[in-house]
Motif scaffolding. Structure first.
Motif, PDB file in Angstrom:
ATOM      1  N   GLY B 100     -16.046  33.554 -32.411  1.00 22.06           N
ATOM      2  CA  GLY B 100     -15.093  33.592 -31.301  1.00 22.06           C
ATOM      3  C   GLY B 100     -14.619  32.209 -30.906  1.00 22.06           C
ATOM      4  O   GLY B 100     -14.262  31.979 -29.764  1.00 22.06           O
ATOM      5  N   LEU B 101     -14.594  31.272 -31.854  1.00 21.91           N
ATOM      6  CA  LEU B 101     -14.350  29.868 -31.498  1.00 21.91           C
ATOM      7  C   LEU B 101     -12.948  29.370 -31.835  1.00 21.91           C
ATOM      8  O   LEU B 101     -12.675  28.172 -31.715  1.00 21.91           O
ATOM      9  CB  LEU B 101     -15.392  28.972 -32.178  1.00 21.91           C
ATOM     10  CG  LEU B 101     -16.857  29.303 -31.856  1.00 21.91           C
ATOM     11  CD1 LEU B 101     -17.787  28.345 -32.583  1.00 21.91           C
ATOM     12  CD2 LEU B 101     -17.113  29.256 -30.358  1.00 21.91           C
ATOM     13  N   GLY B 102     -12.070  30.253 -32.253  1.00 19.99           N
ATOM     14  CA  GLY B 102     -10.726  29.808 -32.623  1.00 19.99           C
ATOM     15  C   GLY B 102      -9.821  29.630 -31.418  1.00 19.99           C
ATOM     16  O   GLY B 102      -8.733  30.200 -31.348  1.00 19.99           O
ATOM     17  N   ASN B 103     -10.259  28.810 -30.482  1.00 21.90           N
ATOM     18  CA  ASN B 103      -9.522  28.615 -29.228  1.00 21.90           C
ATOM     19  C   ASN B 103      -9.797  27.209 -28.696  1.00 21.90           C
ATOM     20  O   ASN B 103     -10.514  26.433 -29.334  1.00 21.90           O
ATOM     21  CB  ASN B 103      -9.942  29.691 -28.212  1.00 21.90           C
ATOM     22  CG  ASN B 103     -11.454  29.917 -28.238  1.00 21.90           C
ATOM     23  OD1 ASN B 103     -12.225  28.963 -28.166  1.00 21.90           O
ATOM     24  ND2 ASN B 103     -11.873  31.167 -28.397  1.00 21.90           N
ATOM     25  N   LEU B 104      -9.210  26.909 -27.538  1.00 20.42           N
ATOM     26  CA  LEU B 104      -9.331  25.552 -26.995  1.00 20.42           C
ATOM     27  C   LEU B 104     -10.789  25.152 -26.783  1.00 20.42           C
ATOM     28  O   LEU B 104     -11.186  24.025 -27.097  1.00 20.42           O
ATOM     29  CB  LEU B 104      -8.546  25.452 -25.677  1.00 20.42           C
ATOM     30  CG  LEU B 104      -8.617  24.096 -24.980  1.00 20.42           C
ATOM     31  CD1 LEU B 104      -7.945  23.005 -25.801  1.00 20.42           C
ATOM     32  CD2 LEU B 104      -7.988  24.171 -23.579  1.00 20.42           C
ATOM     33  N   GLN B 105     -11.595  26.080 -26.247  1.00 20.01           N
ATOM     34  CA  GLN B 105     -12.995  25.751 -26.000  1.00 20.01           C
ATOM     35  C   GLN B 105     -13.709  25.405 -27.310  1.00 20.01           C
ATOM     36  O   GLN B 105     -14.432  24.409 -27.393  1.00 20.01           O
ATOM     37  CB  GLN B 105     -13.681  26.925 -25.289  1.00 20.01           C
ATOM     38  CG  GLN B 105     -15.130  26.670 -24.950  1.00 20.01           C
ATOM     39  CD  GLN B 105     -15.312  25.532 -23.970  1.00 20.01           C
ATOM     40  OE1 GLN B 105     -15.079  25.667 -22.789  1.00 20.01           O
ATOM     41  NE2 GLN B 105     -15.698  24.365 -24.461  1.00 20.01           N
ATOM     42  N   GLY B 106     -13.501  26.214 -28.335  1.00 19.59           N
ATOM     43  CA  GLY B 106     -14.106  25.927 -29.638  1.00 19.59           C
ATOM     44  C   GLY B 106     -13.613  24.603 -30.197  1.00 19.59           C
ATOM     45  O   GLY B 106     -14.386  23.818 -30.766  1.00 19.59           O
ATOM     46  N   PHE B 107     -12.321  24.347 -30.031  1.00 19.45           N
ATOM     47  CA  PHE B 107     -11.746  23.086 -30.507  1.00 19.45           C
ATOM     48  C   PHE B 107     -12.379  21.889 -29.790  1.00 19.45           C
ATOM     49  O   PHE B 107     -12.794  20.918 -30.429  1.00 19.45           O
ATOM     50  CB  PHE B 107     -10.227  23.103 -30.307  1.00 19.45           C
ATOM     51  CG  PHE B 107      -9.529  21.839 -30.735  1.00 19.45           C
ATOM     52  CD1 PHE B 107      -9.459  21.491 -32.078  1.00 19.45           C
ATOM     53  CD2 PHE B 107      -8.928  20.994 -29.805  1.00 19.45           C
ATOM     54  CE1 PHE B 107      -8.813  20.314 -32.487  1.00 19.45           C
ATOM     55  CE2 PHE B 107      -8.291  19.825 -30.199  1.00 19.45           C
ATOM     56  CZ  PHE B 107      -8.227  19.491 -31.547  1.00 19.45           C
ATOM     57  N   VAL B 108     -12.487  21.974 -28.474  1.00 18.05           N
ATOM     58  CA  VAL B 108     -13.059  20.855 -27.713  1.00 18.05           C
ATOM     59  C   VAL B 108     -14.524  20.639 -28.109  1.00 18.05           C
ATOM     60  O   VAL B 108     -14.955  19.502 -28.324  1.00 18.05           O
ATOM     61  CB  VAL B 108     -12.907  21.071 -26.188  1.00 18.05           C
ATOM     62  CG1 VAL B 108     -13.713  20.051 -25.387  1.00 18.05           C
ATOM     63  CG2 VAL B 108     -11.431  20.987 -25.787  1.00 18.05           C
ATOM     64  N   TRP B 109     -15.276  21.716 -28.254  1.00 22.44           N
ATOM     65  CA  TRP B 109     -16.669  21.559 -28.700  1.00 22.44           C
ATOM     66  C   TRP B 109     -16.722  20.859 -30.058  1.00 22.44           C
ATOM     67  O   TRP B 109     -17.505  19.940 -30.271  1.00 22.44           O
ATOM     68  CB  TRP B 109     -17.349  22.927 -28.827  1.00 22.44           C
ATOM     69  CG  TRP B 109     -17.835  23.496 -27.537  1.00 22.44           C
ATOM     70  CD1 TRP B 109     -18.222  22.804 -26.418  1.00 22.44           C
ATOM     71  CD2 TRP B 109     -18.007  24.888 -27.223  1.00 22.44           C
ATOM     72  NE1 TRP B 109     -18.606  23.686 -25.435  1.00 22.44           N
ATOM     73  CE2 TRP B 109     -18.502  24.967 -25.900  1.00 22.44           C
ATOM     74  CE3 TRP B 109     -17.803  26.074 -27.928  1.00 22.44           C
ATOM     75  CZ2 TRP B 109     -18.785  26.187 -25.274  1.00 22.44           C
ATOM     76  CZ3 TRP B 109     -18.096  27.287 -27.302  1.00 22.44           C
ATOM     77  CH2 TRP B 109     -18.573  27.336 -25.997  1.00 22.44           C
ATOM     78  N   SER B 110     -15.896  21.352 -30.968  1.00 25.42           N
ATOM     79  CA  SER B 110     -15.956  20.816 -32.323  1.00 25.42           C
ATOM     80  C   SER B 110     -15.506  19.350 -32.368  1.00 25.42           C
ATOM     81  O   SER B 110     -16.096  18.537 -33.082  1.00 25.42           O
ATOM     82  CB  SER B 110     -15.104  21.679 -33.246  1.00 25.42           C
ATOM     83  OG  SER B 110     -15.169  21.188 -34.539  1.00 25.42           O
ATOM     84  N   VAL B 111     -14.469  19.023 -31.590  1.00 26.21           N
ATOM     85  CA  VAL B 111     -14.018  17.624 -31.534  1.00 26.21           C
ATOM     86  C   VAL B 111     -15.138  16.743 -30.965  1.00 26.21           C
ATOM     87  O   VAL B 111     -15.434  15.671 -31.505  1.00 26.21           O
ATOM     88  CB  VAL B 111     -12.729  17.481 -30.695  1.00 26.21           C
ATOM     89  CG1 VAL B 111     -12.439  16.015 -30.367  1.00 26.21           C
ATOM     90  CG2 VAL B 111     -11.546  18.098 -31.435  1.00 26.21           C
TER      91      VAL B 111
END
Lengths: 252, 252
Positions: B100-111
């Protein structure tokens, strides 16, 4: 093995702190002073850190910003690392020009630079024997944290690190095999069988087995997608944080 | 002053490398192995690093991905740290569930997690006496870099670090006064006069004076907004990177 690398390999996240030994603000300032020499984009220094100490202040920030999770409520200090577009933009304004960073590129730079700054602080604190823990709740509660810390427009909480003298041995997490994240030359995309093998040791760890059993899920992956990081929560928190990003004057 | 803090304070970015002494891939693997023990969100390890060595490969990546800037073309190794949503998503798929990470929250975590990983690598490399430089060009040329490194869908270049044995003393940048970035208790928003004072030493440095003069600009702030990081470029690069983020399956 080099001793310094051994230190980095055996590092552990620490969530319980020993309040019998105090942390002087001067020590935190000394560590921040060293940490901020880490690299940043164009030396624009698009970050700030707000340090919370004192039992009442920590209790309030833990309650309003971090769901009272023990690593926050039990911290000896909380450091809120913020994307700070404000200082640079105000300086440009004072000089009769306008910052051009209120966009995705500026946001990504600032997130990276704030994170580098935070991680350098964490490393320095750990080298001093302090325990640290990144709290995952900062983006969820950015608005409440901003109110509590008097963050003005253009300053956006990104990362919170809890800090204290260790009162536990700490939590050393297993990682995937090195080859899963390290590629030489080209990205080597694993086959399904190779991918399954990459995750096997993680799935078979006692911690993972306990997670699966306690949550009554068919696999560890389901624990992640249905319990720890479900899509609906990630999307809700994405929307909440996006609003805060926009309020900070950043159009992403 | 603690000696380790002194090391961190006096660290310098190094852009010229001594090719008479080689860097073994085993050393890079050892440093990456230690760096990846840095913290990350939920132990999901949403990152990968692709290491480029060999004169021809470095020349090609420097040309296609980094405008041939000297720190890239002259590197002994280039490390491309990537947001990697693919491994985790494929593992979820193998287990019959969906990330469920294909969104802004997932992006920010991954960055953030990719950046922590990169910075820990930089710190470890510097502690070994290696020189490093973050290249600012990775997000601009993410597509070309992805092609060159065979990055599959879901893997997005974020940071490139150039690596080599130092052939120059390096570049130690001045920082704003500590009080500009460090706040105790509440964010202390400076007055205009205080803000001007915060930037004074930076503006009066020989390097800044040279920038202003060479570019014929009225102030250092104008050098930033009109020469180094103009709004139009930042917006163009925002659009370019946003497309790559979307192609990676992340809706921000």
């Amino acid at each position: 093995m080099n001793p310094i690398e051994d230190f980095f390999i055996s590092r552990k996240t620490v969530r319980k702190y020993d309040h019998s030994k105090s942390i002087e603000p001067a020590l935190i300032a000394e560590l921040v002073n060293a940490a901020r020499m880490a690299p940043n984009t164009g030396n624009m220094q698009l970050y700030s850190v707000v340090v919370t100490t004192g039992a009442d202040e920590i209790a309030a920030l833990a309650r309003e910003g971090h769901f009272n999770q023990p690593a926050s409520a039990g911290a000896q200090a909380l450091l809120t690392f913020c994307v700070d577009m404000r200082r640079f933009a105000r300086w440009c304004g004072l000089n009769g020009t306008a910052s051009g960073l209120g966009n995705l590129q500026g946001f990504v730079w600032s997130v990276m630079d704030t994170t580098i700054f935070a991680q350098q602080f964490v490393t320095l604190a750990e080298l001093r024997g302090l325990g640290t823990c990144y709290l995952g709740t900062t983006t969820y509660n950015a608005e409440a944290i901003g109110r509590r810390l008097d963050l003005p427009q253009g300053v956006l909480p990104l990362i919170t690190v809890s800090l204290g003298w260790p009162a536990e041995e700490g939590d050393r997490k297993q990682r995937l095999p090195l080859g899963a994240v390290l590629h030489f030359g080209r990205y080597a995309d694993p086959t399904d069988d190779e991918l399954a093998a990459i995750y096997r040791a993680t799935e078979e760890s006692p911690e993972a087995r306990r997670f699966v059993e306690e949550n009554g899920k068919p696999s560890l992956a389901h624990v992640f997608t249905e319990v720890r990081y479900p899509k609906e929560s990630a999307e809700t928190f994405s929307n909440i944080y996006k609003e805060e990003i926009i309020k900070a004057g950043i159009k992403i």
